[in-house]
Write an enzyme that holds these catalytic residues in place. Structure first.
Site, PDB file in Angstrom:
ATOM      1  N   LYS A  16      10.540 -42.152 -28.727  1.00 13.70           N
ATOM      2  CA  LYS A  16      10.664 -42.503 -27.307  1.00 13.70           C
ATOM      3  C   LYS A  16      11.982 -43.249 -27.062  1.00 13.70           C
ATOM      4  O   LYS A  16      12.677 -42.998 -26.080  1.00 13.70           O
ATOM      5  CB  LYS A  16       9.458 -43.360 -26.874  1.00 13.70           C
ATOM      6  N   GLN A  62       2.113 -48.976 -26.900  1.00 10.82           N
ATOM      7  CA  GLN A  62       1.741 -47.888 -27.817  1.00 10.82           C
ATOM      8  C   GLN A  62       0.301 -48.092 -28.316  1.00 10.82           C
ATOM      9  O   GLN A  62      -0.038 -49.157 -28.825  1.00 10.82           O
ATOM     10  CB  GLN A  62       2.730 -47.855 -28.993  1.00 10.82           C
ATOM     11  N   ASP A  91       2.753 -44.401 -18.410  1.00 11.96           N
ATOM     12  CA  ASP A  91       1.806 -43.568 -19.163  1.00 11.96           C
ATOM     13  C   ASP A  91       0.790 -42.922 -18.215  1.00 11.96           C
ATOM     14  O   ASP A  91       0.147 -41.936 -18.573  1.00 11.96           O
ATOM     15  CB  ASP A  91       1.030 -44.444 -20.166  1.00 11.96           C
TER      16      ASP A  91
END
Ligand code: NAP
Length: 287
Positions: free
Chosen positions: A54, A98, A121
């Site tokens: 990422k 995460q 997200d």
């Protein structure tokens, strides 16, 4: 029939190029570059790889990226305080924590602490709710990436029978909402589904998000169906594979995604798109 392979890697590169152009335009206009904060708690090796990918993608498109790594002993309160700070930081448009988190941290509490306009997200109940009422704001990355990929290949969804295997909050459920927005007739399967083979064999488009290698057999695929394999499974020999038995399914499908190189790269592309969209939103509200 041998299916055409849907090249998620190639589609994701096109997405990244579009985003990089937008970032360059922002710089020309003396606007702030979009900023993404990625938080990693603990030392899960798979999570470390995802976070590195990422960060690399952010650098490629010219985003500001802030990588925050904390030990597994980091407490829930400390994490919530860190999120509060990032929520107020005007250089940060997107916050990603995460997953999975260590057991002593309540993941849902953490997701709900991220401001919905920075929830790149797309996991916050506010964002899932907006998708459910056909007014999406931040769309969950993997299902959004699947839709971008289908669009890139000109695959029509309206009126099609779509069967999704898996009903998780991050893939199956939002995928069903995305497909409904495109006016598909949607079936969602899970472990209580009575006849999985029957549900799959009626589908014009199959989306597998289970987490079990070869759970979906090629013989179940309707000839000419489109097969999207979200699953990522590591075999004992170290190889990655999806949830669909690729070799047999590709002989019946019209289009199929490989693993790796299918949905995976699209998830990162969607994350960057969401971060750019968040920055555009913040332009209007001064963060
Ligand atoms: P998850 O939370 O474990 O959900 C799995 C779903 O599959 C559950 O709804 C479960 O049903 C269902 N299921 C399990 N076994 C089944 C069976 N035999 N028949 C029918 N349904 C079954 O997993 P997830 O987070 O959604 O992830 C799914 C897969 O996608 C994993 O391999 C993951 O690594 C991968 N993934 C890939 C990406 C990407 O970027 N490509 C992103 C996210 C996830 P119940 O609800 O009844 O338990």
């Amino acid at each position: 029939m041998t299916a055409q392979i849907i090249d998620g890697k190639a589609v994701s590169i096109q997405c990244l190029e579009r985003i990089a152009q937008e970032v360059a335009k922002r710089k020309e206009n003396h606007q702030r570059v979009p900023g993404l904060a990625v938080i990693l708690i603990g030392d899960n090796p798979a999570s470390q790889v995802y976070v590195r990918n990422k960060k690399n993608a952010c650098e490629k498109v010219g985003f500001y990226s802030l990588s925050i790594e904390k030990p597994a002993s980091f407490t829930e309160d400390e994490l919530l305080t860190l999120i509060d700070e990032l929520n107020e930081n005007p250089e940060i448009d997107g916050i990603l924590v995460q997953l999975p988190l260590p057991d002593h941290i309540d993941g849902q509490k953490v997701i709900e602490r991220i401001r919905p306009d920075k929830d790149v997200d797309g996991f916050h109940p506010y964002n899932i709710g907006r998708l459910a009422v056909k007014m999406p704001l931040m769309r969950p990355c993997t299902p959004k990436g699947v839709m971008t990929m289908l669009d890139a290949y000109g695959i029509d969804i309206k009126g099609k029978n779509v069967t999704i295997i898996g009903q998780s909050n991050i893939v199956g459920r939002p995928q069903a909402l995305e497909m409904l927005m495109k006016r598909a007739t949607v079936t969602i399967c899970h472990t209580a589904t009575r006849d999985l083979a029957e549900e799959v064999s009626r589908a014009d488009i199959v989306v597998a998000a289970v987490g079990r290698p070869a759970c979906i057999q090629g013989a179940w695929i309707k000839p000419g169906a489109v097969v999207i394999d979200v699953g990522i499974n590591r075999l004992e020999n170290g190889c990655l594979c999806g949830d669909v038995d690729f070799e047999t399914a590709k002989e019946r499908a019209s289009y199929i995604t490989p693993v790796p190189g299918g949905v995976g790269p699209m998830t990162i592309a969607s994350l960057l798109e969401n971060t750019l969209e968040a920055a555009q939103l913040h332009d209007k509200t001064s963060n």
